[in-house]
Design a protein around this motif. Structure first.
Motif, PDB file in Angstrom:
ATOM      1  N   LEU A  30       7.170  -3.750   2.647  1.00  0.00           N
ATOM      2  CA  LEU A  30       5.979  -3.820   1.809  1.00  0.00           C
ATOM      3  C   LEU A  30       6.366  -4.129   0.371  1.00  0.00           C
ATOM      4  N   GLY A  31       5.676  -5.075  -0.244  1.00  0.00           N
ATOM      5  CA  GLY A  31       5.889  -5.385  -1.653  1.00  0.00           C
ATOM      6  C   GLY A  31       4.599  -5.875  -2.273  1.00  0.00           C
ATOM      7  N   ASP A  32       4.584  -5.997  -3.591  1.00  0.00           N
ATOM      8  CA  ASP A  32       3.395  -6.518  -4.248  1.00  0.00           C
ATOM      9  C   ASP A  32       3.571  -8.008  -4.521  1.00  0.00           C
ATOM     10  N   LEU A  33       2.575  -8.622  -5.158  1.00  0.00           N
ATOM     11  CA  LEU A  33       2.580 -10.069  -5.364  1.00  0.00           C
ATOM     12  C   LEU A  33       3.245 -10.492  -6.670  1.00  0.00           C
ATOM     13  N   LEU A  60       0.813 -18.692   0.259  1.00  0.00           N
ATOM     14  CA  LEU A  60       0.442 -17.477  -0.458  1.00  0.00           C
ATOM     15  C   LEU A  60      -0.906 -17.669  -1.126  1.00  0.00           C
ATOM     16  N   ALA A  61      -1.623 -16.608  -1.270  1.00  0.00           N
ATOM     17  CA  ALA A  61      -2.926 -16.678  -1.922  1.00  0.00           C
ATOM     18  C   ALA A  61      -3.176 -15.379  -2.651  1.00  0.00           C
ATOM     19  N   LYS A  62      -3.971 -15.451  -3.681  1.00  0.00           N
ATOM     20  CA  LYS A  62      -4.367 -14.270  -4.419  1.00  0.00           C
ATOM     21  C   LYS A  62      -5.792 -13.902  -4.043  1.00  0.00           C
ATOM     22  N   MET A  63      -6.087 -12.634  -4.091  1.00  0.00           N
ATOM     23  CA  MET A  63      -7.454 -12.197  -3.825  1.00  0.00           C
ATOM     24  C   MET A  63      -7.813 -11.072  -4.778  1.00  0.00           C
ATOM     25  N   LYS A  64      -9.089 -10.970  -5.096  1.00  0.00           N
ATOM     26  CA  LYS A  64      -9.582  -9.898  -5.942  1.00  0.00           C
ATOM     27  C   LYS A  64      -9.976  -8.721  -5.071  1.00  0.00           C
ATOM     28  N   VAL A  65      -9.700  -7.532  -5.554  1.00  0.00           N
ATOM     29  CA  VAL A  65     -10.032  -6.316  -4.814  1.00  0.00           C
ATOM     30  C   VAL A  65     -10.965  -5.481  -5.665  1.00  0.00           C
ATOM     31  N   LEU A  66     -12.088  -5.085  -5.091  1.00  0.00           N
ATOM     32  CA  LEU A  66     -13.028  -4.224  -5.796  1.00  0.00           C
ATOM     33  C   LEU A  66     -12.511  -2.788  -5.768  1.00  0.00           C
ATOM     34  N   HIS A 100       5.681  -8.240   3.813  1.00  0.00           N
ATOM     35  CA  HIS A 100       4.222  -8.228   3.731  1.00  0.00           C
ATOM     36  C   HIS A 100       3.827  -7.891   2.295  1.00  0.00           C
ATOM     37  N   TRP A 101       2.934  -8.710   1.730  1.00  0.00           N
ATOM     38  CA  TRP A 101       2.493  -8.496   0.358  1.00  0.00           C
ATOM     39  C   TRP A 101       1.154  -7.792   0.343  1.00  0.00           C
ATOM     40  N   MET A 102       1.024  -6.824  -0.557  1.00  0.00           N
ATOM     41  CA  MET A 102      -0.251  -6.137  -0.739  1.00  0.00           C
ATOM     42  C   MET A 102      -1.147  -6.953  -1.660  1.00  0.00           C
ATOM     43  N   PRO A 103      -2.468  -6.822  -1.506  1.00  0.00           N
ATOM     44  CA  PRO A 103      -3.385  -7.552  -2.385  1.00  0.00           C
ATOM     45  C   PRO A 103      -3.139  -7.209  -3.849  1.00  0.00           C
ATOM     46  N   GLY A 104      -3.318  -8.182  -4.720  1.00  0.00           N
ATOM     47  CA  GLY A 104      -3.146  -7.938  -6.144  1.00  0.00           C
ATOM     48  C   GLY A 104      -4.077  -6.853  -6.666  1.00  0.00           C
ATOM     49  N   HIS A 105      -3.612  -6.092  -7.646  1.00  0.00           N
ATOM     50  CA  HIS A 105      -4.381  -5.049  -8.326  1.00  0.00           C
ATOM     51  C   HIS A 105      -4.756  -3.901  -7.395  1.00  0.00           C
ATOM     52  N   ALA A 106      -3.996  -3.703  -6.319  1.00  0.00           N
ATOM     53  CA  ALA A 106      -4.323  -2.631  -5.380  1.00  0.00           C
ATOM     54  C   ALA A 106      -3.122  -1.751  -5.045  1.00  0.00           C
ATOM     55  N   THR A 107      -2.007  -1.926  -5.761  1.00  0.00           N
ATOM     56  CA  THR A 107      -0.822  -1.152  -5.417  1.00  0.00           C
ATOM     57  C   THR A 107      -1.018   0.337  -5.665  1.00  0.00           C
ATOM     58  N   HIS A 108      -1.910   0.703  -6.601  1.00  0.00           N
ATOM     59  CA  HIS A 108      -2.139   2.125  -6.869  1.00  0.00           C
ATOM     60  C   HIS A 108      -2.836   2.807  -5.700  1.00  0.00           C
ATOM     61  N   LEU A 109      -3.336   2.018  -4.754  1.00  0.00           N
ATOM     62  CA  LEU A 109      -3.982   2.561  -3.566  1.00  0.00           C
ATOM     63  C   LEU A 109      -3.139   2.356  -2.305  1.00  0.00           C
ATOM     64  N   LEU A 110      -2.325   1.279  -2.265  1.00  0.00           N
ATOM     65  CA  LEU A 110      -1.667   0.889  -1.026  1.00  0.00           C
ATOM     66  C   LEU A 110      -0.145   0.997  -1.050  1.00  0.00           C
ATOM     67  N   GLN A 111       0.460   1.000  -2.221  1.00  0.00           N
ATOM     68  CA  GLN A 111       1.919   1.030  -2.321  1.00  0.00           C
ATOM     69  C   GLN A 111       2.399   2.483  -2.218  1.00  0.00           C
ATOM     70  N   PRO A 112       3.189   2.829  -1.190  1.00  0.00           N
ATOM     71  CA  PRO A 112       3.624   4.224  -1.024  1.00  0.00           C
ATOM     72  C   PRO A 112       4.297   4.817  -2.251  1.00  0.00           C
ATOM     73  N   LEU A 113       5.136   4.039  -2.927  1.00  0.00           N
ATOM     74  CA  LEU A 113       5.814   4.567  -4.106  1.00  0.00           C
ATOM     75  C   LEU A 113       4.842   4.844  -5.238  1.00  0.00           C
ATOM     76  N   ASP A 114       3.850   3.966  -5.421  1.00  0.00           N
ATOM     77  CA  ASP A 114       2.855   4.178  -6.471  1.00  0.00           C
ATOM     78  C   ASP A 114       1.920   5.337  -6.134  1.00  0.00           C
ATOM     79  N   VAL A 115       1.553   5.449  -4.866  1.00  0.00           N
ATOM     80  CA  VAL A 115       0.561   6.438  -4.451  1.00  0.00           C
ATOM     81  C   VAL A 115       1.071   7.864  -4.651  1.00  0.00           C
ATOM     82  N   VAL A 116       2.352   8.109  -4.362  1.00  0.00           N
ATOM     83  CA  VAL A 116       2.877   9.478  -4.423  1.00  0.00           C
ATOM     84  C   VAL A 116       4.135   9.582  -5.290  1.00  0.00           C
TER      85      VAL A 116
END
Length: 266
Positions: free
Chosen positions: A153-156, A1-7, A177-193
């Motif tokens: 789909l899940g977060d980290l 596992l690894a963490k990454m920063k998202v702009l 599959h894990w979504m990049p950290g600090h990006a669930t508001h863009l990629l997580q279906p439950l968060d997005v809608v």
């Protein structure tokens, strides 16, 4: 596992992820939704929702024994997950015979799970038990067999990354599959809608119930929470909304599940 920063672009900065404190003064609601290919009766994908999980800060349970009416077992045990069924009347949990409005009268058949942790957050043991005892059996009951892999789909969050959970999911042909950290508001279906609709509706219903109870010199109790927000949950986890969420987030359209654990204030 690894963490990454998202702009995050400037227009999304106001809605960007913000870290929450370790000890939450709220109930954590874990929700799971899914889509699958057409069942043959329609060209559109089929949407599913699953029993939500309510996780409470254990201090509320130890001081008030809340939830004792929901389930006779010791819910304060770390990692315990129990399934309960809602009552058919508001009288059974609030002592009142009249809800704030007829539309908010608790209905029978709202199935959910409950658990507790020291902080009110989910932890790895709770999530493991939730998937083992609730989500996987419901997946199989809804026709998601082992013959094809399921994309999850899940977060980290640390509770989603345990080796025990990974082994359980792999044994059930579920690919996490894990979504990049600090990006669930863009990629997580439950968060997005979905939770953008659910949270304000739930808050509105909670406020209505609190005002109603105040007229009788009563307060909303912790164990009342699932019944109070059940209409908000069911009405914002409909098939059209789930399909819209999956499409807007860019999630794969076939045999895909998503889950997230936001919090609602106590």
């Amino acid at each position: 596992l690894a963490k990454m920063k998202v702009l995050v672009s400037k227009e999304h900065r106001q809605e960007a992820y913000r870290e929450t404190p370790d000890v939450r003064e709220h109930v954590t609601v874990t929700s799971v939704i899914a889509v699958a290919p057409s069942d043959g009766t329609s060209a559109d994908p089929v949407a599913h929702r699953f029993s939500p999980l309510f996780t409470y800060p254990r201090k509320y349970l130890s001081t008030r024994m809340a939830l004792s009416k929901l389930n006779p077992s010791n819910i304060a045990t770390p990692g315990t997950v129990n399934v309960v069924q809602s009552r058919s009347s508001s009288r059974s949990f609030s002592g009142l015979t009249i809800a704030p409005t007829p539309a908010l009268e608790p209905k029978a058949g709202f199935k959910f799970a409950v658990s507790a942790s020291s902080s009110g957050n989910v932890n790895s043991q709770i999530i493991l038990n939730y998937f083992r005892h609730i989500i996987i059996p419901e997946l199989r009951a809804k026709g998601y067999g082992k013959e094809k892999w399921i994309f999850l789909l899940g977060d980290l969050h640390a509770s989603h990354c345990s080796s025990a959970l990974r082994e359980l999911l792999e044994s059930e042909h579920i690919c996490m599959h894990w979504m990049p950290g600090h990006a669930t508001h863009l990629l997580q279906p439950l968060d997005v809608v979905v939770f953008g609709l659910f949270k304000p509706r739930a808050k509105k219903d909670i406020d209505l119930w609190c005002a109603c109870l105040a007229r009788y010199s009563m307060k909303l109790r912790v164990e009342d929470f699932p019944f109070v927000i059940q209409h908000a949950y069911l009405e914002t986890h409909t098939d059209p909304i789930i399909l819209q969420a999956m499409a807007k987030s860019g999630a794969p359209p076939q045999r895909c599940c998503a889950f997230v654990s936001p919090g609602l204030p106590l």
